[in-house]
Design a protein around this motif. Structure first.
Motif, PDB file in Angstrom:
ATOM      1  N   GLU A   1       0.846  -1.185   0.000  1.00  0.00           N
ATOM      2  CA  GLU A   1       0.000   0.000   0.000  1.00  0.00           C
ATOM      3  C   GLU A   1       0.886   1.241   0.000  1.00  0.00           C
ATOM      4  O   GLU A   1       1.821   1.346   0.800  1.00  0.00           O
ATOM      5  CB  GLU A   1      -0.915   0.001   1.223  1.00  0.00           C
ATOM      6  CG  GLU A   1      -1.902   1.151   1.238  1.00  0.00           C
ATOM      7  CD  GLU A   1      -2.901   1.033   2.375  1.00  0.00           C
ATOM      8  OE1 GLU A   1      -3.639   1.996   2.619  1.00  0.00           O
ATOM      9  OE2 GLU A   1      -2.926  -0.038   3.016  1.00  0.00           O
ATOM     10  N   LEU A   2       0.597   2.168  -0.921  1.00  0.00           N
ATOM     11  CA  LEU A   2       1.332   3.416  -1.008  1.00  0.00           C
ATOM     12  C   LEU A   2       0.387   4.575  -0.719  1.00  0.00           C
ATOM     13  O   LEU A   2      -0.817   4.496  -1.016  1.00  0.00           O
ATOM     14  CB  LEU A   2       1.955   3.619  -2.387  1.00  0.00           C
ATOM     15  CG  LEU A   2       3.327   2.973  -2.634  1.00  0.00           C
ATOM     16  CD1 LEU A   2       3.179   1.465  -2.808  1.00  0.00           C
ATOM     17  CD2 LEU A   2       3.983   3.593  -3.859  1.00  0.00           C
ATOM     18  N   GLN A   3       0.933   5.642  -0.173  1.00  0.00           N
ATOM     19  CA  GLN A   3       0.140   6.823   0.110  1.00  0.00           C
ATOM     20  C   GLN A   3       0.156   7.797  -1.063  1.00  0.00           C
ATOM     21  O   GLN A   3       0.067   9.002  -0.888  1.00  0.00           O
ATOM     22  CB  GLN A   3       0.704   7.523   1.364  1.00  0.00           C
ATOM     23  CG  GLN A   3       0.692   6.672   2.608  1.00  0.00           C
ATOM     24  CD  GLN A   3      -0.704   6.227   3.001  1.00  0.00           C
ATOM     25  OE1 GLN A   3      -1.660   6.990   2.911  1.00  0.00           O
ATOM     26  NE2 GLN A   3      -0.827   4.982   3.433  1.00  0.00           N
ATOM     27  N   THR A   4       0.239   7.261  -2.261  1.00  0.00           N
ATOM     28  CA  THR A   4       0.266   8.083  -3.461  1.00  0.00           C
ATOM     29  C   THR A   4      -0.432   7.339  -4.580  1.00  0.00           C
ATOM     30  O   THR A   4      -0.592   6.112  -4.513  1.00  0.00           O
ATOM     31  CB  THR A   4       1.718   8.411  -3.873  1.00  0.00           C
ATOM     32  OG1 THR A   4       1.703   9.276  -5.020  1.00  0.00           O
ATOM     33  CG2 THR A   4       2.484   7.140  -4.213  1.00  0.00           C
ATOM     34  N   GLY A   5      -0.878   8.056  -5.585  1.00  0.00           N
ATOM     35  CA  GLY A   5      -1.570   7.425  -6.706  1.00  0.00           C
ATOM     36  C   GLY A   5      -0.617   6.676  -7.613  1.00  0.00           C
ATOM     37  O   GLY A   5       0.405   7.209  -8.055  1.00  0.00           O
ATOM     38  N   ILE A   6      -0.921   5.396  -7.895  1.00  0.00           N
ATOM     39  CA  ILE A   6      -0.117   4.575  -8.801  1.00  0.00           C
ATOM     40  C   ILE A   6      -0.749   4.667 -10.187  1.00  0.00           C
ATOM     41  O   ILE A   6      -1.916   4.327 -10.376  1.00  0.00           O
ATOM     42  CB  ILE A   6      -0.061   3.118  -8.326  1.00  0.00           C
ATOM     43  CG1 ILE A   6       0.594   3.050  -6.942  1.00  0.00           C
ATOM     44  CG2 ILE A   6       0.729   2.262  -9.315  1.00  0.00           C
ATOM     45  CD1 ILE A   6       0.552   1.674  -6.325  1.00  0.00           C
TER      46      ILE A   6
ATOM     47  N   LEU B   1       7.707  -2.513 -11.003  1.00  0.00           N
ATOM     48  CA  LEU B   1       8.070  -1.105 -11.041  1.00  0.00           C
ATOM     49  C   LEU B   1       6.785  -0.301 -11.054  1.00  0.00           C
ATOM     50  O   LEU B   1       5.906  -0.540 -11.891  1.00  0.00           O
ATOM     51  CB  LEU B   1       8.914  -0.796 -12.277  1.00  0.00           C
ATOM     52  CG  LEU B   1      10.276  -1.508 -12.349  1.00  0.00           C
ATOM     53  CD1 LEU B   1      10.957  -1.185 -13.665  1.00  0.00           C
ATOM     54  CD2 LEU B   1      11.157  -1.121 -11.178  1.00  0.00           C
ATOM     55  N   LEU B   2       6.656   0.641 -10.136  1.00  0.00           N
ATOM     56  CA  LEU B   2       5.424   1.399  -9.943  1.00  0.00           C
ATOM     57  C   LEU B   2       5.667   2.856 -10.279  1.00  0.00           C
ATOM     58  O   LEU B   2       6.455   3.547  -9.606  1.00  0.00           O
ATOM     59  CB  LEU B   2       4.942   1.269  -8.495  1.00  0.00           C
ATOM     60  CG  LEU B   2       4.920  -0.144  -7.901  1.00  0.00           C
ATOM     61  CD1 LEU B   2       4.567  -0.089  -6.425  1.00  0.00           C
ATOM     62  CD2 LEU B   2       3.948  -1.031  -8.658  1.00  0.00           C
ATOM     63  N   ALA B   3       5.013   3.348 -11.322  1.00  0.00           N
ATOM     64  CA  ALA B   3       5.063   4.768 -11.657  1.00  0.00           C
ATOM     65  C   ALA B   3       3.955   5.471 -10.887  1.00  0.00           C
ATOM     66  O   ALA B   3       2.779   5.125 -11.026  1.00  0.00           O
ATOM     67  CB  ALA B   3       4.893   4.976 -13.157  1.00  0.00           C
ATOM     68  N   SER B   4       4.330   6.453 -10.083  1.00  0.00           N
ATOM     69  CA  SER B   4       3.350   7.114  -9.226  1.00  0.00           C
ATOM     70  C   SER B   4       3.451   8.627  -9.370  1.00  0.00           C
ATOM     71  O   SER B   4       4.354   9.156 -10.021  1.00  0.00           O
ATOM     72  CB  SER B   4       3.555   6.710  -7.761  1.00  0.00           C
ATOM     73  OG  SER B   4       4.632   7.434  -7.192  1.00  0.00           O
ATOM     74  N   ASP B   5       2.533   9.316  -8.703  1.00  0.00           N
ATOM     75  CA  ASP B   5       2.525  10.777  -8.745  1.00  0.00           C
ATOM     76  C   ASP B   5       3.688  11.389  -7.978  1.00  0.00           C
ATOM     77  O   ASP B   5       3.941  12.588  -8.103  1.00  0.00           O
ATOM     78  CB  ASP B   5       1.202  11.301  -8.162  1.00  0.00           C
ATOM     79  CG  ASP B   5       0.006  10.926  -9.026  1.00  0.00           C
ATOM     80  OD1 ASP B   5       0.184  10.778 -10.252  1.00  0.00           O
ATOM     81  OD2 ASP B   5      -1.101  10.786  -8.485  1.00  0.00           O
ATOM     82  N   THR B   6       4.375  10.587  -7.176  1.00  0.00           N
ATOM     83  CA  THR B   6       5.483  11.124  -6.375  1.00  0.00           C
ATOM     84  C   THR B   6       6.790  10.375  -6.605  1.00  0.00           C
ATOM     85  O   THR B   6       7.685  10.436  -5.765  1.00  0.00           O
ATOM     86  CB  THR B   6       5.137  11.087  -4.867  1.00  0.00           C
ATOM     87  OG1 THR B   6       4.852   9.729  -4.485  1.00  0.00           O
ATOM     88  CG2 THR B   6       3.937  11.961  -4.563  1.00  0.00           C
ATOM     89  N   GLY B   7       6.916   9.660  -7.704  1.00  0.00           N
ATOM     90  CA  GLY B   7       8.183   9.001  -8.003  1.00  0.00           C
ATOM     91  C   GLY B   7       8.025   7.599  -8.548  1.00  0.00           C
ATOM     92  O   GLY B   7       6.909   7.104  -8.764  1.00  0.00           O
ATOM     93  N   LEU B   8       9.157   6.942  -8.769  1.00  0.00           N
ATOM     94  CA  LEU B   8       9.211   5.570  -9.256  1.00  0.00           C
ATOM     95  C   LEU B   8       9.608   4.655  -8.096  1.00  0.00           C
ATOM     96  O   LEU B   8      10.559   4.942  -7.369  1.00  0.00           O
ATOM     97  CB  LEU B   8      10.240   5.443 -10.385  1.00  0.00           C
ATOM     98  CG  LEU B   8      10.450   4.047 -10.977  1.00  0.00           C
ATOM     99  CD1 LEU B   8       9.203   3.586 -11.714  1.00  0.00           C
ATOM    100  CD2 LEU B   8      11.662   4.046 -11.921  1.00  0.00           C
ATOM    101  N   TYR B   9       8.876   3.548  -7.939  1.00  0.00           N
ATOM    102  CA  TYR B   9       9.124   2.615  -6.839  1.00  0.00           C
ATOM    103  C   TYR B   9       9.333   1.208  -7.387  1.00  0.00           C
ATOM    104  O   TYR B   9       8.802   0.850  -8.447  1.00  0.00           O
ATOM    105  CB  TYR B   9       7.956   2.599  -5.853  1.00  0.00           C
ATOM    106  CG  TYR B   9       7.786   3.888  -5.084  1.00  0.00           C
ATOM    107  CD1 TYR B   9       8.310   4.036  -3.804  1.00  0.00           C
ATOM    108  CD2 TYR B   9       7.099   4.962  -5.642  1.00  0.00           C
ATOM    109  CE1 TYR B   9       8.155   5.223  -3.093  1.00  0.00           C
ATOM    110  CE2 TYR B   9       6.942   6.153  -4.951  1.00  0.00           C
ATOM    111  CZ  TYR B   9       7.469   6.272  -3.677  1.00  0.00           C
ATOM    112  OH  TYR B   9       7.320   7.450  -2.980  1.00  0.00           O
ATOM    113  N   GLU B  10      10.095   0.414  -6.637  1.00  0.00           N
ATOM    114  CA  GLU B  10      10.289  -0.997  -6.963  1.00  0.00           C
ATOM    115  C   GLU B  10       9.780  -1.840  -5.801  1.00  0.00           C
ATOM    116  O   GLU B  10      10.108  -1.580  -4.642  1.00  0.00           O
ATOM    117  CB  GLU B  10      11.758  -1.311  -7.214  1.00  0.00           C
ATOM    118  CG  GLU B  10      12.001  -2.793  -7.538  1.00  0.00           C
ATOM    119  CD  GLU B  10      13.457  -3.085  -7.883  1.00  0.00           C
ATOM    120  OE1 GLU B  10      13.846  -4.263  -7.812  1.00  0.00           O
ATOM    121  OE2 GLU B  10      14.188  -2.138  -8.209  1.00  0.00           O
ATOM    122  N   LEU B  11       8.967  -2.834  -6.131  1.00  0.00           N
ATOM    123  CA  LEU B  11       8.385  -3.716  -5.125  1.00  0.00           C
ATOM    124  C   LEU B  11       8.766  -5.151  -5.443  1.00  0.00           C
ATOM    125  O   LEU B  11       8.315  -5.723  -6.441  1.00  0.00           O
ATOM    126  CB  LEU B  11       6.858  -3.568  -5.090  1.00  0.00           C
ATOM    127  CG  LEU B  11       6.099  -4.532  -4.168  1.00  0.00           C
ATOM    128  CD1 LEU B  11       6.503  -4.315  -2.712  1.00  0.00           C
ATOM    129  CD2 LEU B  11       4.596  -4.378  -4.346  1.00  0.00           C
TER     130      LEU B  11
END
Length: 287
Positions: A16-21, A36-46
């Motif tokens: 769960e992220l506190q930003t829009g994916i 790889l998750l592109a979000s409104d506040t950056g790129l994340y790896e899960l």
């Protein structure tokens, strides 16, 4: 973030992220699957491991929380992992040729362009990155798409706007040598990627895709196709549609059908497992 291991029959929440994916891509560079998750506040790896948490990948050190609309992970014909991301706020496209690791991204252009989606096409030994653009004004046709060859010394973008009439491009798929683009108002546009002067083909208003008002179609938000060119599917707010040629479309997930179905008098229509209890006597007048 939800994961299914049975082709979508069931889902379980894994993070769960506190930003829009906005977009998700699969990568397996170390033989350990990850998202790889592109979000409104950056790129994340899960990592797809028990109790894993998303880790942020800094793409632009000067702006760690830069948002992204799209992420694409792929392997070139030479076996190199690549990851591309399209930045929000018209801040361009970034590419990593080292599997998307921290500190390996570089801006490869399109600053000042409203980049909305990306897709990768493999043309023989060539890896081509396609980018679909946005158009906020519904009265304008929009700039269409651009493409560039990757893993070369110089990335050069080619505009593909001839014949474009659909506003924002939401997704791009490939059916053989034909590119299919899901658009805001022109249905699914098609383009011969091998033509000397590629030109987008606008679908007929009677092609089967739902209309908003003549001559505009309802927004088509996603499109996918068999790479061999056998089947294409498109989806939007009014359902999923399929096509064998990218020209004529048929609804494929209707809840109701107008087809006539006849069965013998002693048969019973059954939609699944049922429990039937047979009782004696006559039904009451209230039943």
């Amino acid at each position: 973030v939800y994961l299914s291991t049975d082709l979508g029959e069931s889902w379980r929440r894994i993070a769960e992220l506190q930003t829009g994916i906005v977009d998700v891509a699969w990568i397996d560079r170390d033989r350990n699957g990850a998202l790889l998750l592109a979000s409104d506040t950056g790129l994340y790896e899960l990592a797809l491991l028990p109790d894993a948490t998303p880790n942020q990948i800094i793409v632009e050190p000067s702006d760690p929380d830069r948002g992204f609309y799209a992420v694409e992970a792929f392997i070139s014909e030479q076996g190199n992992w690549g990851v591309a991301v399209a930045a929000q706020a018209q801040l361009g496209v970034y590419l990593s040729v080292q599997g998307g690791r921290r500190g390996t991204f570089g801006n490869i252009g399109l600053t000042g362009t409203e980049t909305r989606c990306m897709s990768v096409q493999f043309d023989g030994p060539t890896t081509v990155l396609w980018v679909g653009t946005g158009e906020p004004d519904p009265k304008r046709p929009g700039p269409g798409c651009v493409r560039a060859r990757l893993f070369e010394a110089d990335v050069r973008w080619e505009n593909l706007s001839i014949g474009w009439a659909g506003g924002t491009c939401w997704e791009i798929g490939f059916a053989g040598s034909t590119a299919l683009a899901a658009t805001q108002s022109a249905g699914v546009l098609g383009l011969d990627t091998s033509a000397n002067q590629p030109t987008w083909r606008t679908p007929d208003v009677n092609c089967g895709l739902p209309l908003r008002d003549l001559p505009r179609f309802d927004a088509v938000l996603t499109v996918a196709a068999d790479s061999a060119g056998g089947l294409a599917m498109a989806g939007g707010a009014r359902g999923v549609y399929r096509s064998r040629d990218g020209l004529r479309w048929q609804a494929t997930a209707n809840r109701e059908t107008t087809d006539a179905v006849t069965i013998p008098d002693t048969w019973l229509l059954c939609s699944g497992e049922h429990q039937i209890e047979v009782v004696g006597g006559y039904a009451s007048a209230d039943n």
